[in-house]
Design a protein around this motif. Structure first.
Motif, PDB file in Angstrom:
ATOM      1  N   VAL A  17      34.434 -23.395  -9.516  1.00 37.11           N
ATOM      2  CA  VAL A  17      34.555 -22.442  -8.680  1.00 37.11           C
ATOM      3  C   VAL A  17      32.919 -22.156  -8.869  1.00 37.11           C
ATOM      4  O   VAL A  17      32.227 -21.771  -9.724  1.00 37.11           O
ATOM      5  CB  VAL A  17      35.017 -21.161  -8.944  1.00 37.11           C
ATOM      6  CG1 VAL A  17      35.301 -20.844  -9.687  1.00 37.11           C
ATOM      7  CG2 VAL A  17      35.101 -20.353  -7.497  1.00 37.11           C
ATOM      8  N   GLU A  18      32.318 -21.639  -7.914  1.00 40.31           N
ATOM      9  CA  GLU A  18      31.310 -20.498  -7.619  1.00 40.31           C
ATOM     10  C   GLU A  18      31.323 -18.949  -7.040  1.00 40.31           C
ATOM     11  O   GLU A  18      31.811 -19.190  -6.139  1.00 40.31           O
ATOM     12  CB  GLU A  18      29.689 -21.517  -7.116  1.00 40.31           C
ATOM     13  CG  GLU A  18      28.638 -20.562  -7.550  1.00 40.31           C
ATOM     14  CD  GLU A  18      26.943 -21.464  -6.779  1.00 40.31           C
ATOM     15  OE1 GLU A  18      26.122 -20.478  -6.481  1.00 40.31           O
ATOM     16  OE2 GLU A  18      27.565 -22.562  -6.718  1.00 40.31           O
ATOM     17  N   ALA A  19      31.050 -18.396  -8.053  1.00 41.74           N
ATOM     18  CA  ALA A  19      31.256 -16.443  -7.548  1.00 41.74           C
ATOM     19  C   ALA A  19      29.893 -16.141  -7.522  1.00 41.74           C
ATOM     20  O   ALA A  19      29.841 -15.248  -9.087  1.00 41.74           O
ATOM     21  CB  ALA A  19      32.702 -15.930  -8.497  1.00 41.74           C
ATOM     22  N   ASP A  20      29.261 -15.057  -6.484  1.00 46.32           N
ATOM     23  CA  ASP A  20      28.618 -14.362  -6.910  1.00 46.32           C
ATOM     24  C   ASP A  20      29.252 -12.928  -6.752  1.00 46.32           C
ATOM     25  O   ASP A  20      27.510 -12.167  -7.496  1.00 46.32           O
ATOM     26  CB  ASP A  20      27.002 -14.243  -5.170  1.00 46.32           C
ATOM     27  CG  ASP A  20      27.199 -16.004  -5.392  1.00 46.32           C
ATOM     28  OD1 ASP A  20      26.169 -16.287  -6.071  1.00 46.32           O
ATOM     29  OD2 ASP A  20      26.451 -16.129  -4.038  1.00 46.32           O
ATOM     30  N   SER A  21      30.085 -12.644  -6.809  1.00 46.39           N
ATOM     31  CA  SER A  21      30.356 -11.213  -6.683  1.00 46.39           C
ATOM     32  C   SER A  21      31.223 -11.050  -8.095  1.00 46.39           C
ATOM     33  O   SER A  21      31.610 -11.967  -8.575  1.00 46.39           O
ATOM     34  CB  SER A  21      32.021 -11.384  -5.578  1.00 46.39           C
ATOM     35  OG  SER A  21      32.456  -9.805  -6.516  1.00 46.39           O
ATOM     36  N   ALA A  26      37.362 -11.221 -12.335  1.00 45.32           N
ATOM     37  CA  ALA A  26      39.322 -11.380 -11.646  1.00 45.32           C
ATOM     38  C   ALA A  26      39.160 -12.756 -12.497  1.00 45.32           C
ATOM     39  O   ALA A  26      40.171 -13.681 -13.549  1.00 45.32           O
ATOM     40  CB  ALA A  26      39.154 -11.542 -11.340  1.00 45.32           C
ATOM     41  N   LEU A  27      37.837 -14.036 -12.427  1.00 46.62           N
ATOM     42  CA  LEU A  27      38.641 -14.935 -12.895  1.00 46.62           C
ATOM     43  C   LEU A  27      38.146 -15.641 -14.883  1.00 46.62           C
ATOM     44  O   LEU A  27      39.418 -16.101 -14.373  1.00 46.62           O
ATOM     45  CB  LEU A  27      36.637 -16.127 -12.180  1.00 46.62           C
ATOM     46  CG  LEU A  27      37.920 -16.401 -11.002  1.00 46.62           C
ATOM     47  CD1 LEU A  27      35.668 -17.035 -10.622  1.00 46.62           C
ATOM     48  CD2 LEU A  27      38.282 -17.417 -10.037  1.00 46.62           C
ATOM     49  N   GLY A  29      41.633 -17.490 -16.814  1.00 46.53           N
ATOM     50  CA  GLY A  29      40.870 -18.167 -18.228  1.00 46.53           C
ATOM     51  C   GLY A  29      39.728 -18.830 -18.070  1.00 46.53           C
ATOM     52  O   GLY A  29      39.030 -20.157 -19.110  1.00 46.53           O
ATOM     53  N   CYS A  30      38.522 -18.883 -16.721  1.00 47.49           N
ATOM     54  CA  CYS A  30      37.814 -19.319 -16.498  1.00 47.49           C
ATOM     55  C   CYS A  30      36.433 -18.315 -17.887  1.00 47.49           C
ATOM     56  O   CYS A  30      36.551 -17.593 -18.117  1.00 47.49           O
ATOM     57  CB  CYS A  30      37.146 -19.620 -15.316  1.00 47.49           C
ATOM     58  SG  CYS A  30      38.233 -19.774 -13.852  1.00 47.49           S
ATOM     59  N   ARG A  31      35.322 -19.483 -17.416  1.00 42.12           N
ATOM     60  CA  ARG A  31      34.149 -19.462 -18.299  1.00 42.12           C
ATOM     61  C   ARG A  31      32.593 -18.154 -17.901  1.00 42.12           C
ATOM     62  O   ARG A  31      32.901 -19.299 -16.010  1.00 42.12           O
ATOM     63  CB  ARG A  31      33.763 -20.148 -18.972  1.00 42.12           C
ATOM     64  CG  ARG A  31      34.847 -20.054 -20.715  1.00 42.12           C
ATOM     65  CD  ARG A  31      34.619 -20.662 -21.328  1.00 42.12           C
ATOM     66  NE  ARG A  31      34.895 -21.592 -22.603  1.00 42.12           N
ATOM     67  CZ  ARG A  31      36.268 -21.564 -22.787  1.00 42.12           C
ATOM     68  NH1 ARG A  31      36.825 -22.010 -21.621  1.00 42.12           N
ATOM     69  NH2 ARG A  31      37.298 -21.912 -23.993  1.00 42.12           N
TER      70      ARG A  31
END
Length: 83
Positions: free
Chosen positions: A7-11, A17-18, A23-25
């Motif tokens: 996933v790519e998240a700018d926020s 939250a991720l 358990g993401c990095r």
């Protein structure tokens, strides 16, 4: 460590939250999540190999003189990057 980008998240809220709930990095400056790191909810390790380089570019118009605020912002950015 092998990266598996899912996933790519700018926020920042989405990134937070991720990391906390899924358990993401994330790759970010440690100050971004300083509160979570200090509280033990997140950890931080420097990326040393390969190193990550950043470039900052300031673009301005040449069609008319810059306003006072734009000049001040550009000067402030240049001074910050000199340190």
């Amino acid at each position: 460590m092998r990266l598996d980008i899912v996933v790519e998240a700018d926020s920042l809220e989405a990134q937070r939250a991720l990391v906390l709930r899924q358990g993401c990095r994330t790759v970010s400056h440690p100050k971004t999540f300083a509160k979570e790191i200090a509280g033990g909810d997140m950890g931080a390790l420097p990326i040393t190999h390969p190193s990550i380089e950043r470039r900052v570019v300031i673009s301005t118009t040449t069609h008319h003189p810059l306003g006072r605020a734009a000049r001040l912002v550009a000067t402030t950015i240049r001074r910050l990057l000199e340190d």
